[in-house]
Design an enzyme around this catalytic site. Sequence first.
Site, mmCIF file in Angstrom:
data_model
loop_
_atom_site.group_PDB
_atom_site.id
_atom_site.type_symbol
_atom_site.label_atom_id
_atom_site.label_comp_id
_atom_site.label_asym_id
_atom_site.label_seq_id
_atom_site.Cartn_x
_atom_site.Cartn_y
_atom_site.Cartn_z
ATOM 1 N N ASP A 26 -14.845 8.145 -12.442
ATOM 2 C CA ASP A 26 -15.161 8.014 -10.995
ATOM 3 C C ASP A 26 -14.813 9.236 -10.141
ATOM 4 O OD1 ASP A 26 -15.673 5.539 -12.022
ATOM 5 O OD2 ASP A 26 -14.366 4.427 -10.685
ATOM 6 N N GLU A 74 -18.272 4.306 -10.094
ATOM 7 C CA GLU A 74 -18.204 2.945 -9.551
ATOM 8 C C GLU A 74 -19.254 2.815 -8.447
ATOM 9 O OE1 GLU A 74 -14.411 1.689 -7.944
ATOM 10 O OE2 GLU A 74 -15.261 -0.184 -7.188
ATOM 11 N N LYS A 131 -20.835 1.589 -13.276
ATOM 12 C CA LYS A 131 -20.066 0.350 -13.463
ATOM 13 C C LYS A 131 -19.892 -0.374 -12.134
ATOM 14 C CE LYS A 131 -15.648 2.882 -13.351
ATOM 15 N NZ LYS A 131 -14.946 2.254 -12.241
ATOM 16 N N LYS A 134 -13.964 -2.129 -11.619
ATOM 17 C CA LYS A 134 -12.953 -1.075 -11.736
ATOM 18 C C LYS A 134 -12.903 -0.553 -13.178
ATOM 19 C CE LYS A 134 -11.991 -1.812 -7.448
ATOM 20 N NZ LYS A 134 -12.765 -1.038 -6.478
ATOM 21 N N VAL A 159 -9.985 9.279 -11.277
ATOM 22 C CA VAL A 159 -9.339 8.609 -10.146
ATOM 23 C C VAL A 159 -9.809 7.159 -10.053
ATOM 24 C CG1 VAL A 159 -9.125 10.771 -8.876
ATOM 25 C CG2 VAL A 159 -11.147 9.343 -8.500
ATOM 26 N N THR A 160 -8.967 6.313 -9.462
ATOM 27 C CA THR A 160 -7.582 6.585 -9.148
ATOM 28 C C THR A 160 -6.706 6.083 -10.289
ATOM 29 O OG1 THR A 160 -7.299 4.482 -7.959
ATOM 30 C CG2 THR A 160 -7.995 6.367 -6.644
ATOM 31 N N CYS A 164 -8.972 2.439 -11.215
ATOM 32 C CA CYS A 164 -10.028 2.490 -12.236
ATOM 33 C C CYS A 164 -9.574 3.136 -13.545
ATOM 34 C CB CYS A 164 -11.269 3.155 -11.662
ATOM 35 S SG CYS A 164 -12.035 2.114 -10.403
ATOM 36 N N GLN A 204 7.554 1.077 -23.053
ATOM 37 C CA GLN A 204 7.656 0.105 -24.151
ATOM 38 C C GLN A 204 6.956 0.613 -25.417
ATOM 39 O OE1 GLN A 204 7.345 -4.163 -22.829
ATOM 40 N NE2 GLN A 204 6.372 -3.185 -21.058
HETATM 41 C C1 C5J Z 1 -11.359 3.752 -8.277
HETATM 42 C C2 C5J Z 1 -11.013 2.453 -6.287
HETATM 43 N N1 C5J Z 1 -12.273 4.520 -8.859
HETATM 44 N N2 C5J Z 1 -9.796 2.935 -6.087
HETATM 45 N N3 C5J Z 1 -11.794 2.928 -7.292
HETATM 46 O O1 C5J Z 1 -10.190 3.816 -8.579
HETATM 47 O O2 C5J Z 1 -11.456 1.594 -5.558
#
Ligand code: C5J
Length: 228
Positions: A26, A74, A131, A134, A159-160, A164, A204
């Site tokens: 994204d 996205e 997509k 997320k 990102v972020t 996502c 972990q």
């Molecule tokens: C992504 C969002 N790409 N933060 N989307 O992380 O809404």
Amino acid sequence: MSQAEIAAQPFPLQADLARAALVLIDMQRDFLEPDGFGAALGNDVARLRAAVEPCRRILAGARAAGMLVIHTREGHRPDLSDAPPAKLERGPPDKRIGAPGPMGRILIRGEVGHDIVPALAPCPGEPVIDKPGKGAFYQTDLDLMLRNRGIETLLVCGVTTEVCVHTTVREANDRGYRCLVLGDACASYFPEFHEVGLRMIAAQGGIFGWVSTTDAVLAALGVPDRAA
Ligand code: C5J
């Protein structure tokens, strides 16, 4: 290029690089540019732009190594038929998905803001996964594409970090992929979420995967660093 060890947390990752893919999540104008969706919501997009140069370097490295590169975006269909009402009704009406903005309708396929930033534009032949959610596996053909190519390991950036990137890594981990996240090539509007998001992946014993850096992955690929 094939079997390699990549310095990472919580321990070095042994990977067959011939069965690895770089996945850029994204890196879209709507999230990264001052006229986009992220900025309209009051976020500091400069924080996200810090990931562009590391992404550019690893993208150049992956291309030089002949590695499969996959981009994700996205967004939604113009008629919003693939957007759940629960996602559409969030935020002030003039800043919701589908609302008009300076770069076209927010997070709508085909609009300028939905595009990947020019510095990371896909090359011909590099798959772009559109997509609606997320995670990059939800309602997409990404898994099929990876399995058809025998991919086992994903090098993930974008990102972020906590939204996502994290959702995609969790989906991939449950599907049996080894995920290595390049921490400096990811970013968040919230530095604390970025930090904790990366720690959660490697905690972990690597509960969701590995965390590494652009430098470490380029060294493992054995290709020149095309740093600016
Ligand atoms: C992504 C969002 N790409 N933060 N989307 O992380 O809404």
